[in-house]
Design a protein around this motif. Structure first.
Motif, PDB file in Angstrom:
ATOM      1  N   ARG A 133       0.822  -1.215   0.000  1.00 51.19           N
ATOM      2  CA  ARG A 133       0.000   0.000   0.000  1.00 51.19           C
ATOM      3  C   ARG A 133       0.856   1.266   0.000  1.00 51.19           C
ATOM      4  NH1 ARG A 133      -3.091  -1.209   5.585  1.00 51.19           N
ATOM      5  NH2 ARG A 133      -1.692  -0.303   7.119  1.00 51.19           N
ATOM      6  N   GLY A 314      -7.209   1.512   0.933  1.00 48.21           N
ATOM      7  CA  GLY A 314      -7.368   1.323  -0.511  1.00 48.21           C
ATOM      8  C   GLY A 314      -8.625   1.966  -1.056  1.00 48.21           C
ATOM      9  N   GLY A 330      -7.483   0.424  -5.857  1.00 43.76           N
ATOM     10  CA  GLY A 330      -7.221   0.016  -4.462  1.00 43.76           C
ATOM     11  C   GLY A 330      -6.334  -1.214  -4.416  1.00 43.76           C
ATOM     12  N   PHE A 331      -6.346  -1.923  -3.297  1.00 40.63           N
ATOM     13  CA  PHE A 331      -5.577  -3.161  -3.211  1.00 40.63           C
ATOM     14  C   PHE A 331      -6.247  -4.113  -2.252  1.00 40.63           C
ATOM     15  CE2 PHE A 331      -3.918  -0.376   0.013  1.00 40.63           C
ATOM     16  CZ  PHE A 331      -3.479   0.742  -0.662  1.00 40.63           C
TER      17      PHE A 331
END
Length: 639
Positions: A133, A314, A330-331
């Motif tokens: 992130r 995210g 996002g992740f």
């Protein structure tokens, strides 16, 4: 006589109060000088967002210290080692657990002023989600490699993550002042193993400060500037969030488009929650308020958010009334892979433990917990972690910061159970496993492990991987170092793999892994019985071929750590109704015939028979006290 606010002084000049009073009447508000000073005036071309990635102990945090010191982020009297590592446990262990950010002002050799947003990232495999992130918020990375140790497993993992994120990479060779440093060999190794051009790698010593100016110039010249449109609707990435006692939830954001202003109404697109921004600032590394955050900038906001769970990492932040068209990708959220039970040694401390895990959860969204009960240990919590180091850190923080004495049960991974009625269960706790007749098959998680080791330890490393049911995928060389790629069951890794790897390689091997898939396995639940009573805290799922050796090792260990009682204690390992291993703790024996001086032998026999009956009855109703050390020792069993 008091001078009137609007009056003119003896020198013909108007008083300061009079000037500002007139400005207020005209509708011009007085600005706070600190907001004016910190307001972003540079264009996007004068911003650089970058992270520092490296293997454990290759000098990420020390380099961050020197960059902060050189750019004047902190004065010399304020500098401490690992200034961005805020937790005591990080400094004591010399590792970074939480990714941290800092904004630095730098005047380059070309005379231009630049704003550098630095993100220091962890190096340990358990905290890879922190790295991912941080990389999403940046455009470039500094790849730090130890000039004596060279490329390690986490070096590879982190640089590939950075390349996947589309980063420009600047190689940096650290610790060139060490006698064992071989910068030319390591430069060639970077090109050979990673495939990265290292001909213009920056040579530095982060500890002594050699070459730090060259790093700053490389950041300005070789890393790309961010892109963004100030006039577009607000689009910002939620990078991180944590709980502050005074401010509530603090949210770290990276602005992509638009401007984030104080007082504006924002929308979290993932949760559809709206908030009013109360405070905007940057870390320099101290918190500093700013007027707004524009494209390419990284800073923090507060908005009276009560729970960290409300701020999904995210997520995309936009204005409520003027929304952006599409969300950012996002992740993936961090998924716990290792589970274990945490119980207080003293049952009366359960409420203290409940409060403690709740507070820790506020600052670590990857840590999960739910309440559970155990016949042997009472009330506690089933907790999920990202790996064994994460488990160790959480347990140590609970004991240190909240003054708790805890027992941790055997760590377990998440299994998938396919039942005969075609339902699929996720099993976190082996004690909850249904009857064998209801289970069609069991699948366990497998990992792809990358191990780098000096050539002389390769045989020992390969044997260890084979012992752990591993399957070799690849073996290659980079100079005198071997790089082995293995598929391994995670169940075998969480127990003692890392410790044994360091042991067989004299500490030189490095290890990195990622979870790949689930595969069917012949797994059985092994119960440990103490005095014919199952100890659910020691229940575990093991491969059938390893059950007997693991059971025997645990029984032998328990025999050594459980103190003798007044009655004989059998310790057994069982699969279903079948006992596969047994040890016996001999009873403490009182000499009941000591008072018999001569006389008939039947008198002595009668006393011994009476003692035997008493011990039999005592064993039937007696309770075996298992000390806390027994649970800890069982976790260290090598089978």
């Amino acid at each position: 006589m008091r001078k009137d606010r609007g009056s003119v002084g003896a020198d013909g000049r108007r008083s300061v109060q009079s000037y500002f009073l007139e400005m207020r009447r005209m509708g011009v508000r007085r600005r706070r000088p600190e907001l004016k000073r910190l307001k972003m005036t540079q264009s996007l071309s004068h911003i650089r967002n970058f992270s520092i990635v490296a293997h454990i102990d290759h000098g990420k945090s020390t380099l961050a210290d020197r960059l902060i010191q050189t750019t004047g982020g902190l004065e010399s009297r304020e500098m401490v080692e690992q200034v961005l590592d805020s937790m005591d446990i990080e400094r004591e262990r010399g590792i970074t657990i939480k990714a941290n950010t800092v904004r630095l002002n730098y005047k380059a050799k070309n005379g231009e002023d630049y704003v550098l947003n630095l993100m220091d990232t962890p190096g340990h495999v358990d905290f890879a989600y922190e790295v991912s992130r941080s990389l999403a918020a940046c455009e470039g990375s500094l790849l730090v490699v130890d000039a004596s140790q060279g490329v390690e497993a986490q070096t590879l993992a982190n640089v590939y993550q950075a390349l996947d994120a589309g980063h420009e990479i600047v190689p940096i060779l650290n610790k060139i002042d060490l006698p064992a440093a071989e910068p030319e060999r390591i430069r060639a190794q970077i090109e050979e193993v990673i495939g990265l051009d290292a001909s213009n790698a920056v040579m530095i010593s982060a500890k002594t400060g050699i070459g730090i100016d060259l790093v700053l110039e490389a950041i300005v010249e070789r890393l790309p500037a961010p892109k963004g449109d100030r006039a577009a609707p607000l689009k910002a990435l939620l990078v991180d969030s944590w709980y502050d006692t005074y401010l509530g939830v603090v949210v770290l954001v990276r602005v992509i488009d638009g401007v984030l202003k104080k007082g504006s109404r924002i929308l979290m697109m993932g949760t559809a929650a709206t908030y009013e921004v109360e405070k905007i600032g940057v870390f320099g590394p101290k918190m500093k308020d700013v007027a707004d955050l524009g494209p390419g900038e990284i800073g923090f906001i507060t908005a009276s958010i009560k729970e960290v769970a409300d701020t999904r990492v995210g997520d995309t932040i936009t204005e409520d009334k003027r929304r952006t068209a599409a969300m950012l990708p996002g992740f993936r959220p961090a998924q716990p892979v290792v589970f274990c039970g945490l119980f207080p040694v003293d049952a009366a401390e359960f409420e203290d433990l409940r409060a403690a895990v709740g507070k820790l959860r506020l600052n670590d969204a990857s840590f999960t917990y739910e309440m559970e009960t155990s016949a042997a240990l009472g009330f506690g919590f089933r907790c999920g972690f990202l790996g064994l180091l994460h488990l160790e850190i959480i347990q140590e923080r609970l004991e240190r910061e909240f003054n708790l004495d805890l027992i941790a049960t055997a760590p377990s991974v998440v299994y998938k159970l396919y039942l005969t009625d075609e339902t699929v269960l996720e099993l976190h706790n082996p004690a909850d496993m249904p009857e064998v007749t209801k289970i069609e098959k069991i699948e366990e998680p497998w990992i792809r492990a990358t191990i780098m080791t000096p050539d002389e330890y390769l045989g020992s490393v390969l044997k260890l991987c084979q012992d752990k049911r591993g399957m070799q995928i690849d073996l290659s060389y980079a100079g005198s170092r071997a790089m082995v790629v293995y598929d391994l069951p995670l169940n075998e890794v969480v127990f003692d793999f890392y410790d044994r790897l360091k042991s067989v390689s004299k500490g030189y091997a490095s290890f990195d892994y990622q979870i790949t898939d689930y595969r069917e396995a012949d797994l059985v639940r092994m119960q440990i019985l103490v005095n014919a009573e199952p100890v659910d805290a020691l229940a575990m799922l093991v491969h059938r071929t390893r059950a007997e050796s693991r059971g025997r090792a645990i029984c032998e260990k328990l025999k050594d750590v459980i103190p003798p009682h007044m009655f004989q204690i059998p310790i057994q390992a069982a699969i279903g109704g079948k006992i596969i291993a047994r040890e016996t703790i001999r009873a403490l024996r009182k000499d009941v015939t000591a008072k018999c001086y001569g006389g008939d032998a039947t008198r002595k026999r009668k006393l011994l028979e009476k003692q035997k009956e008493g011990k039999k009855r005592m064993r039937q109703f007696g309770k075996v006290e298992i000390p806390q050390e027994a649970f800890i020792q069982v976790l260290k069993v090598e089978a």
